[in-house]
Design a protein around this motif. Structure first.
Motif, PDB file in Angstrom:
ATOM      1  N   GLN A  11       0.805  -1.204   0.000  1.00 12.93           N
ATOM      2  CA  GLN A  11       0.000   0.000   0.000  1.00 12.93           C
ATOM      3  C   GLN A  11       0.851   1.273   0.000  1.00 12.93           C
ATOM      4  OE1 GLN A  11      -3.143   0.510  -0.489  1.00 12.93           O
ATOM      5  NE2 GLN A  11      -3.113   2.714  -0.081  1.00 12.93           N
ATOM      6  N   ASP A  12       1.877   1.300   0.842  1.00 14.36           N
ATOM      7  CA  ASP A  12       2.679   2.530   0.934  1.00 14.36           C
ATOM      8  C   ASP A  12       3.454   2.803  -0.350  1.00 14.36           C
ATOM      9  OD1 ASP A  12       4.284   0.173   1.960  1.00 14.36           O
ATOM     10  OD2 ASP A  12       5.849   1.676   1.806  1.00 14.36           O
ATOM     11  N   ILE A  13       3.851   1.743  -1.080  1.00 14.91           N
ATOM     12  CA  ILE A  13       4.579   1.938  -2.334  1.00 14.91           C
ATOM     13  C   ILE A  13       3.638   2.505  -3.393  1.00 14.91           C
ATOM     14  CG2 ILE A  13       6.080   0.876  -4.045  1.00 14.91           C
ATOM     15  CD1 ILE A  13       7.307   0.636  -1.372  1.00 14.91           C
ATOM     16  N   PHE A  14       2.401   1.986  -3.450  1.00 17.64           N
ATOM     17  CA  PHE A  14       1.431   2.539  -4.389  1.00 17.64           C
ATOM     18  C   PHE A  14       1.184   4.020  -4.099  1.00 17.64           C
ATOM     19  CE2 PHE A  14       0.340  -1.888  -5.361  1.00 17.64           C
ATOM     20  CZ  PHE A  14       0.100  -1.809  -6.728  1.00 17.64           C
ATOM     21  N   GLN A  15       1.038   4.359  -2.837  1.00 17.67           N
ATOM     22  CA  GLN A  15       0.817   5.759  -2.478  1.00 17.67           C
ATOM     23  C   GLN A  15       2.027   6.623  -2.831  1.00 17.67           C
ATOM     24  OE1 GLN A  15      -0.220   5.396   1.703  1.00 17.67           O
ATOM     25  NE2 GLN A  15      -2.398   5.609   1.247  1.00 17.67           N
ATOM     26  N   TYR A  16       3.226   6.121  -2.590  1.00 18.88           N
ATOM     27  CA  TYR A  16       4.447   6.855  -2.905  1.00 18.88           C
ATOM     28  C   TYR A  16       4.524   7.146  -4.407  1.00 18.88           C
ATOM     29  CZ  TYR A  16       9.430   7.976  -3.227  1.00 18.88           C
ATOM     30  OH  TYR A  16      10.641   8.592  -3.490  1.00 18.88           O
ATOM     31  N   ALA A  17       4.186   6.165  -5.229  1.00 22.69           N
ATOM     32  CA  ALA A  17       4.304   6.314  -6.680  1.00 22.69           C
ATOM     33  C   ALA A  17       3.331   7.349  -7.231  1.00 22.69           C
ATOM     34  CB  ALA A  17       4.072   4.968  -7.371  1.00 22.69           C
ATOM     35  N   GLU A  18       2.274   7.644  -6.508  1.00 27.71           N
ATOM     36  CA  GLU A  18       1.323   8.647  -6.974  1.00 27.71           C
ATOM     37  C   GLU A  18       1.888  10.067  -6.861  1.00 27.71           C
ATOM     38  OE1 GLU A  18      -2.218   8.095  -4.762  1.00 27.71           O
ATOM     39  OE2 GLU A  18      -2.725   6.165  -5.684  1.00 27.71           O
ATOM     40  N   HIS A  19       2.889  10.259  -6.016  1.00 32.10           N
ATOM     41  CA  HIS A  19       3.385  11.598  -5.727  1.00 32.10           C
ATOM     42  C   HIS A  19       4.838  11.815  -6.139  1.00 32.10           C
ATOM     43  CE1 HIS A  19      -0.132  12.627  -3.207  1.00 32.10           C
ATOM     44  NE2 HIS A  19      -0.101  11.349  -2.879  1.00 32.10           N
ATOM     45  N   ASN A  20       5.586  10.748  -6.444  1.00 31.26           N
ATOM     46  CA  ASN A  20       7.028  10.878  -6.647  1.00 31.26           C
ATOM     47  C   ASN A  20       7.462  10.232  -7.952  1.00 31.26           C
ATOM     48  OD1 ASN A  20       8.089  11.931  -3.817  1.00 31.26           O
ATOM     49  ND2 ASN A  20       6.540  10.383  -3.391  1.00 31.26           N
ATOM     50  N   SER A 167      -6.386  18.328  -8.068  1.00 33.77           N
ATOM     51  CA  SER A 167      -5.420  17.350  -7.571  1.00 33.77           C
ATOM     52  C   SER A 167      -4.067  17.643  -8.170  1.00 33.77           C
ATOM     53  CB  SER A 167      -5.846  15.913  -7.936  1.00 33.77           C
ATOM     54  OG  SER A 167      -4.844  14.992  -7.583  1.00 33.77           O
ATOM     55  N   SER A 168      -3.006  17.549  -7.345  1.00 36.56           N
ATOM     56  CA  SER A 168      -1.641  17.759  -7.833  1.00 36.56           C
ATOM     57  C   SER A 168      -0.863  16.449  -7.869  1.00 36.56           C
ATOM     58  CB  SER A 168      -0.914  18.757  -6.922  1.00 36.56           C
ATOM     59  OG  SER A 168      -0.849  18.251  -5.598  1.00 36.56           O
ATOM     60  N   GLN A 169      -1.575  15.324  -7.784  1.00 35.17           N
ATOM     61  CA  GLN A 169      -0.908  14.037  -7.748  1.00 35.17           C
ATOM     62  C   GLN A 169      -0.492  13.608  -9.147  1.00 35.17           C
ATOM     63  OE1 GLN A 169      -3.605  11.317  -5.885  1.00 35.17           O
ATOM     64  NE2 GLN A 169      -3.340  12.213  -3.862  1.00 35.17           N
ATOM     65  N   ARG A 170       0.460  12.687  -9.217  1.00 37.11           N
ATOM     66  CA  ARG A 170       0.834  12.078 -10.485  1.00 37.11           C
ATOM     67  C   ARG A 170      -0.307  11.220 -10.982  1.00 37.11           C
ATOM     68  NH1 ARG A 170       5.803   8.450 -10.254  1.00 37.11           N
ATOM     69  NH2 ARG A 170       5.501   8.487 -12.471  1.00 37.11           N
ATOM     70  N   THR A 171      -0.346  11.009 -12.305  1.00 39.84           N
ATOM     71  CA  THR A 171      -1.318  10.065 -12.832  1.00 39.84           C
ATOM     72  C   THR A 171      -1.002   8.691 -12.281  1.00 39.84           C
ATOM     73  OG1 THR A 171      -1.415  11.346 -14.861  1.00 39.84           O
ATOM     74  CG2 THR A 171      -2.286   9.099 -14.942  1.00 39.84           C
ATOM     75  N   PRO A 172      -1.982   8.001 -11.683  1.00 36.97           N
ATOM     76  CA  PRO A 172      -1.684   6.722 -11.042  1.00 36.97           C
ATOM     77  C   PRO A 172      -1.316   5.649 -12.055  1.00 36.97           C
ATOM     78  CG  PRO A 172      -4.053   7.111 -11.095  1.00 36.97           C
ATOM     79  CD  PRO A 172      -3.394   8.390 -11.550  1.00 36.97           C
ATOM     80  N   VAL A 173      -0.573   4.659 -11.587  1.00 36.91           N
ATOM     81  CA  VAL A 173      -0.208   3.521 -12.420  1.00 36.91           C
ATOM     82  C   VAL A 173      -1.455   2.705 -12.737  1.00 36.91           C
ATOM     83  CG1 VAL A 173       1.214   1.465 -12.559  1.00 36.91           C
ATOM     84  CG2 VAL A 173       2.024   3.460 -11.310  1.00 36.91           C
ATOM     85  N   PHE A 191       1.633 -11.605   7.312  1.00 39.42           N
ATOM     86  CA  PHE A 191       1.424 -10.268   6.751  1.00 39.42           C
ATOM     87  C   PHE A 191       2.735  -9.514   6.924  1.00 39.42           C
ATOM     88  CE2 PHE A 191      -0.193  -5.800   7.095  1.00 39.42           C
ATOM     89  CZ  PHE A 191      -0.698  -5.710   5.793  1.00 39.42           C
ATOM     90  N   LEU A 192       3.509  -9.387   5.831  1.00 41.04           N
ATOM     91  CA  LEU A 192       4.855  -8.829   5.879  1.00 41.04           C
ATOM     92  C   LEU A 192       4.820  -7.334   5.569  1.00 41.04           C
ATOM     93  CD1 LEU A 192       7.928  -9.088   6.106  1.00 41.04           C
ATOM     94  CD2 LEU A 192       7.979  -9.863   3.720  1.00 41.04           C
ATOM     95  N   ILE A 193       5.324  -6.540   6.503  1.00 38.23           N
ATOM     96  CA  ILE A 193       5.344  -5.081   6.383  1.00 38.23           C
ATOM     97  C   ILE A 193       6.809  -4.659   6.280  1.00 38.23           C
ATOM     98  CG2 ILE A 193       4.582  -2.912   7.419  1.00 38.23           C
ATOM     99  CD1 ILE A 193       2.918  -4.899   9.356  1.00 38.23           C
ATOM    100  N   MET A 194       7.249  -4.271   5.080  1.00 38.12           N
ATOM    101  CA  MET A 194       8.660  -3.914   4.947  1.00 38.12           C
ATOM    102  C   MET A 194       8.873  -2.639   4.141  1.00 38.12           C
ATOM    103  SD  MET A 194      10.249  -6.769   2.392  1.00 38.12           S
ATOM    104  CE  MET A 194       9.655  -7.010   0.715  1.00 38.12           C
ATOM    105  N   GLY A 195       7.842  -1.812   4.050  1.00 41.07           N
ATOM    106  CA  GLY A 195       7.987  -0.518   3.392  1.00 41.07           C
ATOM    107  C   GLY A 195       7.943   0.606   4.401  1.00 41.07           C
ATOM    108  N   ALA A 196       7.389   1.740   3.977  1.00 44.52           N
ATOM    109  CA  ALA A 196       7.257   2.906   4.851  1.00 44.52           C
ATOM    110  C   ALA A 196       5.800   3.047   5.270  1.00 44.52           C
ATOM    111  CB  ALA A 196       7.741   4.162   4.140  1.00 44.52           C
ATOM    112  N   ALA A 197       5.273   2.008   5.904  1.00 45.98           N
ATOM    113  CA  ALA A 197       3.854   1.989   6.278  1.00 45.98           C
ATOM    114  C   ALA A 197       3.510   3.080   7.273  1.00 45.98           C
ATOM    115  CB  ALA A 197       3.480   0.621   6.853  1.00 45.98           C
ATOM    116  N   TRP A 198       4.500   3.614   7.974  1.00 47.10           N
ATOM    117  CA  TRP A 198       4.225   4.642   8.977  1.00 47.10           C
ATOM    118  C   TRP A 198       3.663   5.916   8.378  1.00 47.10           C
ATOM    119  CZ3 TRP A 198       6.782   9.168   8.230  1.00 47.10           C
ATOM    120  CH2 TRP A 198       7.946   9.125   7.456  1.00 47.10           C
ATOM    121  N   ALA A 199       3.775   6.084   7.051  1.00 43.69           N
ATOM    122  CA  ALA A 199       3.215   7.276   6.412  1.00 43.69           C
ATOM    123  C   ALA A 199       1.690   7.299   6.473  1.00 43.69           C
ATOM    124  CB  ALA A 199       3.679   7.353   4.958  1.00 43.69           C
TER     125      ALA A 199
END
Length: 501
Positions: A11-20, A167-173, A191-199
């Motif tokens: 989830q956090d990687i999908f969210q990151y890709a929308e903005h970066n 919206s100022s987000q990137r076009t989603p994948v 359930f493996l959590i190894m990204g930046a889920a704290w965001a």
């Protein structure tokens, strides 16, 4: 042992890709681990890998395909042209549809324009640097001033767009609709959590729902606790979000991995203060090094527009207060006062400006980037990073606090000496192959860097030592350690819980 599935939260990687546009350290590390994870899965046991993200209508977890995950990381890669036209390669994972997926072209077209613009800018700067000093330096100053004006115009236009846009987000994948987890997840799965889920401020509630609904066992990879241990280096919102995440998530996880002994100590202190207990002590995962195809550095043409080989010192990192770019600015300013201009290598900052560096950016602009002796290469591609590492004199990494110190390891992988801070986990990343200074002692920092610049014979001997004796940790070792920790967690899930949540 019964068959089970490791469900990796994306989830956090999908969210990151929308903005970066480009990945930062955590996203790069997750990508490298996933690249080798399937190949490290024990063949003799029924261990499967799946991917999930937050669903719609309050569903805490929905399955996404491996191909969608590949699409996701391709959207953060630097090979935009192939990402637009080529189908994403398949990887073994949960069943997925046979239709071929392509990425949306619009964000990549913009990225191509950005990349071409950067290459032209770098090429001009390089030409100015190679001119005789009486001619090159005035042109370099004029070019820097023009770039500053263009950047100000761009920023003003960007602010106008944001004000008049919904919206100022990137076009989603483009990805397929997530598949319901009903019938796919079962109690005892991981359930493996190894990204930046704290965001995600609500991640604790989501994790609780996943445990309650599906009976999954959480396994958490922690990179660092820096916003908690050193809040002065972060905006207040980051500190409050991270602290709330820790308080809500860590008590739900009886199996925790960390990336260094330094982070392990911080986590153990946190657990002791909260009187929390684990199935096992925090598991230290050996961190791999490198990114993408490392062999490309020796066979591809040089990326255009980069500074001449042997003319610069490299600092790879996002520009933020904790990374201590301001210290290197001060060191180079003093070098310019005490040495001839032509005897000082250029200092290259490779990374994007982030939080709490407004003073640094203003000082660089006010001094015309120290008369051209500092260069900022924003969001470098993998190709550019390989070229920068390959051809630098040495690298610096003066960070004040790290969970690991990946740029130190990357420097050694390319056979480049690294001069770094002697604090927290950084000596773990560099070992005996890096040289260290006290980042709180300016004289020590200045003396160490100046001696390294002036002792070219010693620098060559140092390079030979690294190339001869440095043994990098492969990402497969990281993946196997993660799989082992998941196995321990799965075995414990077949027993009564060791504590109440």
């Amino acid at each position: 042992m019964a068959a089970y599935t490791i469900w990796i939260d994306m989830q956090d990687i999908f969210q990151y890709a929308e903005h970066n546009r480009r990945p930062s350290g955590i996203q790069r590390q997750v990508y490298e681990i996933l690249q080798v994870l399937h190949g490290c899965t024990p063949q003799s046991e029924e261990v499967h890998i799946g991917y999930v993200r937050k669903g719609v209508d309050g569903n805490p977890a929905c399955i996404v395909s491996a191909q969608d995950v590949e699409n996701l990381f391709a959207s953060l890669a630097d090979d935009e042209a192939s990402a637009v036209t080529e189908p994403v390669r398949k990887a073994p994972s949960v069943p997925k549809k046979t239709t071929r997926k392509y990425l949306l072209k619009s964000p990549f077209a913009k990225a191509m324009v950005f990349k071409q613009f950067n290459r032209m800018r770098h090429a001009l700067i390089r030409n100015f640097e190679q001119m005789p000093e009486p001619l090159g330096r005035p042109l370099l100053r004029a070019g820097t001033l023009q770039m500053r004006v263009l950047r100000m115009v761009r920023d003003l236009r960007s602010q106008s767009v944001v004000r008049h846009s919904t919206s100022s987000q990137r076009t989603p994948v483009r990805i397929a609709e997530p598949v319901s987890c009903e019938g796919g997840m079962k109690p005892g799965d991981i359930f493996l959590i190894m990204g930046a889920a704290w965001a995600d401020a609500a991640f604790g509630e989501r994790l609780h729902a996943i445990r309650k609904t599906y009976g999954l066992k959480p396994v958490l990879l922690i990179y660092d606790l820096i916003p908690l241990t050193c809040p002065e280096w972060f905006p207040p919102q980051v500190v409050s979000t991270f602290s709330a995440w820790l308080e809500n998530v860590v008590p739900q996880c009886s199996d925790i991995m960390v990336i260094s002994q330094a982070t392990r100590k911080d986590v153990q202190d946190f657990l002791a203060q909260r009187r929390l207990h684990l199935n096992q002590a925090p598991w230290v995962v050996p961190m791999g090094g490198g990114f993408g195809d490392m062999t490309a550095a020796t066979r591809e043409a040089e990326a255009p527009g980069l500074p001449p080989a042997g003319s610069y010192v490299l600092f790879v990192s996002t520009l933020e207060a904790r990374k201590n770019h301001i210290l290197m600015f001060r060191v180079w300013a003093r070098l310019l006062r005490e040495k001839a201009y032509e005897d000082i290598p250029t200092l290259v900052f490779a990374g994007r400006p982030a939080s709490m560096v407004e003073d640094l950016m203003q000082q660089m602009e006010n001094t015309e980037y120290l008369d051209g002796k500092i260069r900022l290469i924003r969001e470098p591609s993998d190709e550019e990073l390989r070229g920068l590492y390959k051809n630098c004199l040495f690298t610096v990494f003066p960070s004040l606090y790290e969970g690991w110190g990946l740029p130190v390891t990357e420097s050694l992988l390319f056979g480049r000496p690294c001069v770094a801070s002697n604090v927290t986990s950084i000596p773990e990343a560099g070992g005996k192959f890096a040289r260290y200074f006290d980042p709180y002692d300016f004289e020590d920092v200045y003396r160490t860097i100046r001696q390294t610049i002036e002792d070219r014979e010693g620098l060559k001997a140092w390079e030979e030592h690294i190339r001869r004796d440095f043994q990098p940790t492969p990402w497969s070792d990281t993946a196997r350690a993660i799989l082992k920790s998941c196995e321990v967690a799965h075995r414990s899930s077949q027993q009564p819980e060791m504590r109440a949540h």
